[in-house]
Design an enzyme around this catalytic site. Structure first.
Site, PDB file in Angstrom:
ATOM      1  CB  SER A   7      -1.002  -0.148   1.126  1.00  0.00           C
ATOM      2  OG  SER A   7      -1.662   1.093   1.320  1.00  0.00           O
ATOM      3  CG  HIS A  32      -3.822  -2.022  -1.524  1.00  0.00           C
ATOM      4  ND1 HIS A  32      -5.046  -2.463  -2.151  1.00  0.00           N
ATOM      5  CD2 HIS A  32      -3.984  -1.128  -0.302  1.00  0.00           C
ATOM      6  CE1 HIS A  32      -5.968  -2.066  -1.363  1.00  0.00           C
ATOM      7  NE2 HIS A  32      -5.438  -1.076  -0.587  1.00  0.00           N
ATOM      8  CG  ASP A  34      -5.023   1.910   0.354  1.00  0.00           C
ATOM      9  OD1 ASP A  34      -5.525   1.653   0.102  1.00  0.00           O
ATOM     10  OD2 ASP A  34      -4.395   1.958   0.881  1.00  0.00           O
ATOM     11  CG  MET A  36      -8.124   6.707   2.486  1.00  0.00           C
ATOM     12  SD  MET A  36      -7.743   7.056   3.526  1.00  0.00           S
ATOM     13  CE  MET A  36      -6.203   5.457   3.835  1.00  0.00           C
ATOM     14  CG  HIS A  65      -9.485   0.151  -0.698  1.00  0.00           C
ATOM     15  ND1 HIS A  65      -8.855  -0.470   0.362  1.00  0.00           N
ATOM     16  CD2 HIS A  65      -9.966  -0.097  -0.216  1.00  0.00           C
ATOM     17  CE1 HIS A  65      -9.187  -0.449   1.664  1.00  0.00           C
ATOM     18  NE2 HIS A  65     -11.164  -0.144   0.986  1.00  0.00           N
ATOM     19  CG  MET A 136     -10.908  -2.978   4.941  1.00  0.00           C
ATOM     20  SD  MET A 136      -9.794  -2.405   3.964  1.00  0.00           S
ATOM     21  CE  MET A 136      -8.902  -1.980   5.373  1.00  0.00           C
ATOM     22  CG  ASP A 174      -5.862  -3.043   2.682  1.00  0.00           C
ATOM     23  OD1 ASP A 174      -5.360  -2.885   4.042  1.00  0.00           O
ATOM     24  OD2 ASP A 174      -6.478  -2.257   2.186  1.00  0.00           O
TER      25      ASP A 174
HETATM   26  C1  DX5 Z   1      -6.378   1.553   5.353  1.00  0.00           C
HETATM   27  C2  DX5 Z   1      -5.746   0.787   4.079  1.00  0.00           C
HETATM   28  C3  DX5 Z   1      -5.007   0.066   4.109  1.00  0.00           C
HETATM   29  C4  DX5 Z   1      -3.281   0.996   4.525  1.00  0.00           C
HETATM   30  C5  DX5 Z   1      -2.837  -1.430   5.766  1.00  0.00           C
HETATM   31  O1  DX5 Z   1      -7.298   2.073   5.710  1.00  0.00           O
HETATM   32  O2  DX5 Z   1      -7.115   0.831   3.059  1.00  0.00           O
HETATM   33  O3  DX5 Z   1      -4.813  -0.201   2.659  1.00  0.00           O
HETATM   34  O4  DX5 Z   1      -2.708   1.749   4.386  1.00  0.00           O
HETATM   35  O5  DX5 Z   1      -1.761  -0.043   5.981  1.00  0.00           O
HETATM   36  P1  DX5 Z   1      -0.642  -1.048   6.899  1.00  0.00           P
HETATM   37  O6  DX5 Z   1      -0.615  -2.189   6.102  1.00  0.00           O
HETATM   38  O7  DX5 Z   1       0.375  -0.570   7.776  1.00  0.00           O
HETATM   39  O8  DX5 Z   1      -1.603  -1.619   8.454  1.00  0.00           O
HETATM   40 ZN    ZN Z   2      -6.369  -0.299   1.447  1.00  0.00          ZN
END
Ligand code: DX5
Ligand code: ZN
Length: 246
Positions: A7, A32, A34, A36, A65, A136, A174
């Site tokens: 990620s 990956h 992310d 948001m 994602h 998740m 994830d």
């Molecule tokens: C959380 C994200 C993840 C996150 C994972 O909302 O979707 O992809 O970056 O990070 P780690 O591996 O640090 O938990």
């Molecule tokens: Zn993610």
């Protein structure tokens, strides 16, 4: 096939291309991304322009994602920017079936995501439509959180359902995946492992990726109670979905 999907949320954004490449050099085969929106989750990250820049320097599939409300409004832009896979949250989509078809219509592989509080059975109707299910194992919004162990039984259940219904979706997990959790995740049946802080927080992303992938591959070789080792190791291919995806 076990795959590592770093990620980029935990990468140094000023050096994004180099950090992503280092992770790929260490054996990562998916990146990956992310996304948001500050509404569905309490954080804001990146949008299509950053994805387009990453697309120019990365050959591996880009796994977007989308942690956002009303993702339909942005799916065309992410597809245009170079997304290969796009996943949306079950909790965010009023018309989930329509949204998954929209993703496929834009040439991307559709995925569906469930939060820790959402049961696997909320996906019963859409499993034949998706390329991947993303479980998740933290509440979405931030990197660096602790793994939620109740997600393991959801991974196992998905694996069983896939076998009994003869479906072909892949199982991605994830959140909170580190050396101390990766073996349980793999032995539960997950195949695509998202890891942010374990790869980018400290040290060398290339070496971090190589070591985490090795732990995952070692775990996949160990027999799993209640499952055939083939299922635990994740041999599902992309067949069995009704969208006729490649
Ligand atoms: C959380 C994200 C993840 C996150 C994972 O909302 O979707 O992809 O970056 O990070 P780690 O591996 O640090 O938990
Ligand atoms: Zn993610």
């Amino acid at each position: 096939m076990i795959e590592l999907a770093p990620s980029i949320l935990s990468a140094d954004f000023a050096r994004l291309g180099a950090e992503a490449q280092a992770a790929v050099d260490g054996g990562a085969t998916v990146l990956h991304v992310d996304v948001m929106d500050g509404h569905f989750v309490p954080n804001i990250t990146i949008g299509p322009p950053v994805l387009a820049s990453l697309r120019k320097v990365s050959k591996v599939p880009l796994d977007c994602h989308l942690m956002m409300e009303r993702p339909d409004e942005f799916i065309p832009a992410f597809a245009e920017a170079g997304a290969d896979w796009i996943s949306v949250h079950q909790e965010a989509c009023v018309h989930l079936d329509r949204t998954l078809h929209l993703i496929a219509a834009h040439g991307c592989k559709p995925g569906v995501v469930i939060n820790p509080a959402t049961p696997v059975h909320a996906l019963d109707e859409v499993l034949p439509l998706v390329h991947h299910v993303l479980v998740m194992s933290v509440n979405p919004g931030f990197g660096g959180q602790s793994f939620i162990y109740s997600s393991l039984k959801k991974i196992e259940l998905l694996s069983k359902i896939r076998e009994s219904r003869r479906l072909g979706f892949r199982i991605e997990v994830d959140g909170g995946i580190h050396h101390d959790t990766v073996a349980d995740v793999v032995r539960s049946g997950a195949e695509i492992l998202v890891a942010g802080s374990a790869i980018f927080e400290q040290g060398n992303p290339s070496a971090n990726a190589r070591l985490l992938l090795k732990s995952a591959l070692d775990a996949a070789k160990q027999p799993v109670q209640g499952f055939s080792s083939a299922v635990a190791g994740g041999t599902a291919d992309d067949g069995g979905n009704s969208l006729g995806l490649p």
